[in-house]
Design an enzyme around this catalytic site. Sequence first.
Site, short mmCIF file in Angstrom:
data_model
loop_
_atom_site.label_atom_id
_atom_site.label_comp_id
_atom_site.label_asym_id
_atom_site.label_seq_id
_atom_site.Cartn_x
_atom_site.Cartn_y
_atom_site.Cartn_z
N ARG A 178 138.09 48.57 37.82
CA ARG A 178 139.15 48.47 38.83
C ARG A 178 140.52 48.50 38.16
O ARG A 178 141.44 49.16 38.65
CB ARG A 178 138.98 47.19 39.65
CG ARG A 178 137.76 47.18 40.54
CD ARG A 178 137.67 45.90 41.35
NE ARG A 178 138.73 45.82 42.34
CZ ARG A 178 139.11 44.70 42.93
NH1 ARG A 178 138.55 43.53 42.59
NH2 ARG A 178 140.07 44.70 43.84
N CYS A 238 145.03 39.13 39.92
CA CYS A 238 143.73 39.75 40.17
C CYS A 238 143.88 40.64 41.39
O CYS A 238 144.89 41.31 41.55
CB CYS A 238 142.65 38.68 40.35
SG CYS A 238 143.02 37.50 41.68
#
Length: 282
Positions: A178, A238
Site C-alpha cells: 500500500r 497509517c
Amino acid sequence: MEMIVSKQWLLARIYEPDLVIVDCRFDLADKEAGVAAYRESHIPGAVYLDLERDLSAPVSEHGGRHPLPDPQELADKLSKAGISNQSRVVAYDDQGGMYAARLWWLLGWLGHQDAAVLDEGFSAWASGGYPVTAETRIVVPGAFVPNIQQDRVADVNHIRQSLGNDRVLLVDSRALSRYKGEEEHLDAKAGHIPGAINRFWKDVLDDRGAWKAEPALREQFAPVIKALDDGRETIVYCGSGVSACPNVLALHRLGYTQVKLYTGSWSDWISYPENPVSTGEE
C-alpha cells in the site's frame, strides 16, 4: 504499569477495583462483529468500546476514515465505561493490538498515562485457559476530566509544512504494497505522503503474535530512532490513524514519547486533491 502486559499479569490483578479492562475488538469488514464477539465471550469484568461509535468521530469530508473524536465526548464515554483519571486501563482486541493501541493512544492524548495493551489479545487469552464469560458487569461511572496533550497530534497543515524538511521524518505504518502504491483496497488513491519511509505496524509482533522485545524493536526502528536521536521531529501515520498507534506505542516503549500521530493519516491527506502523492520506495 508497563505499556504491554501479559496474560499472567492481568489474571493476577483482574478484580482489583481501580483496574478497568476494555474490549476493543472490531472488524472493518463486519462492523458489528466486535460487539457480537464481546456479547458471546469476553474477559471477566471487561467493558466494550467500539472503534467507530466510541473511539472516532463521525466521518465527514476531511479528517479521514476514523476522525479524532471530540475530547469531551470521548471523556464522557470513558466516564460511562467506569474510567476515571485514577483508573488503570488494560485494553485488548483480536487484531494484534491495533484497536487496543488506538484506545491507549487516545487516553494518552487526553492526559491519562496509566494504560496498557494486553499482549497477544483475546484468542490467546481464551485458548490459554484463562477465564472468559458472557456476563456483563454493572458499571459504576467514573469521573474522567481530559487534559489534552496537543503536542502528540499532527494535522494536515503540519504535514504540508513538513514536506521537504529534512528536520522532519514521516513514518508510514501500512503494508509495504500500500505504501508503494501497488494496491489500495480501502482508500481512493494509492501511494504515500512524499518523503515518508515505511515501517509496517504488524512488524512490532513476532511470529506468535506477541509483542517483540525491546532489542528487536530497536533494530526494526533503527532509522526512526536515529532521526529521533538527531532531534528530528517524527510523525507516524497509517490509513486512518488507527494502525499507526502500535508503532507509536512501540516507540514510547523505547523511550521516545515525543512522537506525533497524524490523526487523519492517508485517508485525510488524499481528501485534499492538491496534496502530492508518491509511489515506490524512498
